[in-house]
Design an enzyme around this catalytic site. Structure first.
Site, PDB file in Angstrom:
ATOM      1  N   TYR A  34       0.931  -1.253   0.065  1.00 15.83           N
ATOM      2  CA  TYR A  34       0.124  -0.071  -0.127  1.00 15.83           C
ATOM      3  C   TYR A  34       0.871   1.134   0.161  1.00 15.83           C
ATOM      4  O   TYR A  34       2.015   1.025   0.188  1.00 15.83           O
ATOM      5  CB  TYR A  34      -0.940   0.027   1.165  1.00 15.83           C
ATOM      6  N   LYS A 148       6.223  -1.689   2.330  1.00 14.21           N
ATOM      7  CA  LYS A 148       4.893  -1.012   2.935  1.00 14.21           C
ATOM      8  C   LYS A 148       3.890  -2.205   2.522  1.00 14.21           C
ATOM      9  O   LYS A 148       3.073  -2.054   1.904  1.00 14.21           O
ATOM     10  CB  LYS A 148       4.549   0.274   2.000  1.00 14.21           C
ATOM     11  N   GLU A 180      12.075   2.286  14.389  1.00 13.37           N
ATOM     12  CA  GLU A 180      11.088   3.373  14.008  1.00 13.37           C
ATOM     13  C   GLU A 180       9.825   3.348  14.784  1.00 13.37           C
ATOM     14  O   GLU A 180      10.069   2.613  15.869  1.00 13.37           O
ATOM     15  CB  GLU A 180      10.618   3.200  12.443  1.00 13.37           C
ATOM     16  N   LEU A 204      10.751   1.458   7.540  1.00 15.86           N
ATOM     17  CA  LEU A 204      10.058   1.907   6.308  1.00 15.86           C
ATOM     18  C   LEU A 204      11.083   3.202   5.638  1.00 15.86           C
ATOM     19  O   LEU A 204      11.158   4.260   6.487  1.00 15.86           O
ATOM     20  CB  LEU A 204       8.597   2.511   6.410  1.00 15.86           C
TER      21      LEU A 204
HETATM   22  N1  PDD Z   1       2.678   5.203   7.693  1.00 16.74           N
HETATM   23  N2  PDD Z   1       7.184   4.025   9.258  1.00 16.74           N
HETATM   24  C1  PDD Z   1       6.049   3.179   9.405  1.00 16.74           C
HETATM   25  C2  PDD Z   1       6.084   2.065   9.933  1.00 16.74           C
HETATM   26  C3  PDD Z   1       4.827   3.645   8.719  1.00 16.74           C
HETATM   27  O1  PDD Z   1       3.745   3.103   8.617  1.00 16.74           O
HETATM   28  C4  PDD Z   1       4.900   5.073   8.195  1.00 16.74           C
HETATM   29  C5  PDD Z   1       3.867   5.849   7.404  1.00 16.74           C
HETATM   30  C6  PDD Z   1       6.326   5.712   8.128  1.00 16.74           C
HETATM   31  C7  PDD Z   1       6.390   7.180   7.453  1.00 16.74           C
HETATM   32  O2  PDD Z   1       6.414   7.151   5.956  1.00 16.74           O
HETATM   33  P1  PDD Z   1       5.712   8.420   5.231  1.00 16.74           P
HETATM   34  O3  PDD Z   1       6.596   9.589   5.588  1.00 16.74           O
HETATM   35  O4  PDD Z   1       6.092   7.940   3.956  1.00 16.74           O
HETATM   36  O5  PDD Z   1       4.383   8.537   5.316  1.00 16.74           O
HETATM   37  C8  PDD Z   1       7.288   5.146   8.529  1.00 16.74           C
HETATM   38  C9  PDD Z   1       1.349   5.788   6.855  1.00 16.74           C
HETATM   39  C10 PDD Z   1       1.136   7.117   6.841  1.00 16.74           C
HETATM   40  C11 PDD Z   1       0.270   4.791   7.330  1.00 16.74           C
HETATM   41  O6  PDD Z   1       0.263   3.587   7.412  1.00 16.74           O
HETATM   42  O7  PDD Z   1      -1.035   5.129   7.428  1.00 16.74           O
END
Ligand code: PDD
Length: 287
Positions: A34, A148, A180, A204
């Site tokens: 996703y 992801k 993270e 991620l």
């Molecule tokens: N999640 N790490 C994890 C485990 C995440 O699920 C996310 C973001 C990030 C940050 O990634 P980015 O800056 O590209 O949003 C880091 C999204 C927002 C979600 O699962 O809804």
């Protein structure tokens, strides 16, 4: 309000009408990936970077990309246009499709492509000014956290631990080192230097993480990407979490201990202001 419009396998339709078969491998195995892309004033923020990460996730699960970047861009723009609200959070999901249940990949099956739009809710002013509380936990997820994947059970269990503790996020350690948070990346500040774990299979590769690094470099904020020990996190001057929906938020309490002075630090306030300017500049260029 008009009902939310989603995209499913070639058609736009009201959310209530979207249906997938129960044998979809996304449902049976969590076999899919996703993306979450923010749209500010209907402009998609960093879409090429999100599409590049989508390709990385698809490659990582050996699923051919069903669309070119141009097609994804047109589909996404159309979805944004069909939904109400200027600020939207666009969710994409691609699964390996519908097949009789068997672990190995099915042959000649079309992937399921789903997209939806939700209102983009960025943190309220009080959270930006006061920061958020986080707890810590062992990172018990798998070893492909750079993908992801929709198999988010580990992240869901971790996030619920935070909610149960009245906290915003769980900051995770694996073998004594920071990875993270359950749905965001983590930065810390020590001796005025901004630190973050390097990109590897344990985190991620956040699109916001990259924006923060770009802003740090452009503004000559000292930055090091390296492994960070649990001790360094627990004694940091500042801790931040970053994501497309949280943008950048100060963590002011970690496991009930104040972080630094117990309020968002000076580097956070600088970065938050830069982030807002950066966003405005990108949107002005897109308009
Ligand atoms: N999640 N790490 C994890 C485990 C995440 O699920 C996310 C973001 C990030 C940050 O990634 P980015 O800056 O590209 O949003 C880091 C999204 C927002 C979600 O699962 O809804």
């Amino acid at each position: 309000m008009a009902s939310e419009i989603v995209y499913l396998n070639g058609d736009y339709m009201p959310l209530e009408e979207a249906r997938i078969p129960v044998l979809d491998r996304g449902f049976i195995f969590g076999d899919g990936v996703y993306e979450v892309v923010p749209a500010y004033s209907r402009h998609l923020f960093r879409l090429p970077q999100h599409l590049k990460r989508l390709q990385h996730s698809l490659d990582g699960i050996r699923l051919p990309n069903p669309h070119s970047d141009d097609e994804w861009t047109k589909l996404t723009q159309e979805l944004v246009a069909r939904n109400a609200g200027d600020d939207q959070s666009i969710y994409y999901q691609v699964t390996r499709g519908v097949a009789k249940r068997a672990h190995e990949f099915p042959l000649n099956v079309k992937p399921t492509v789903f997209m939806m739009s939700n209102p983009l809710v960025t943190p309220p002013r009080a959270q930006i000014d006061q920061g958020v509380a986080c707890i810590t936990a062992t990172d018990f997820r798998w070893l492909k956290c750079d993908l992801k994947s929709v198999s988010l059970l580990g992240n869901c269990l971790l996030k619920q631990m935070a909610v149960d503790a009245g906290a915003a996020e769980v900051v995770m350690f694996r073998d004594g080192y920071l990875t993270e948070a359950s749905a965001s990346n983590v930065f810390i500040v020590r001796n005025g230097v901004l630190l973050a774990p390097p990109k590897n299979h344990l985190v991620l590769p956040g699109i916001t993480y990259d924006v923060i690094i770009e802003i740090a470099n452009a503004n000559k904020i000292p930055l090091e990407l390296r492994e960070i020990s649990e001790h360094e996190v627990r004694t940091a001057e500042e801790i931040w979490v970053t994501s497309s929906t949280k943008e950048v938020l100060g963590v002011t309490k970690l496991d009930d201990e104040p972080v630094g002075e117990g309020k968002p630090g000076p580097l956070f306030r600088r970065m938050h202001a830069h982030y807002q300017e950066f966003k405005q500049a990108v949107m002005r260029r897109a308009a």
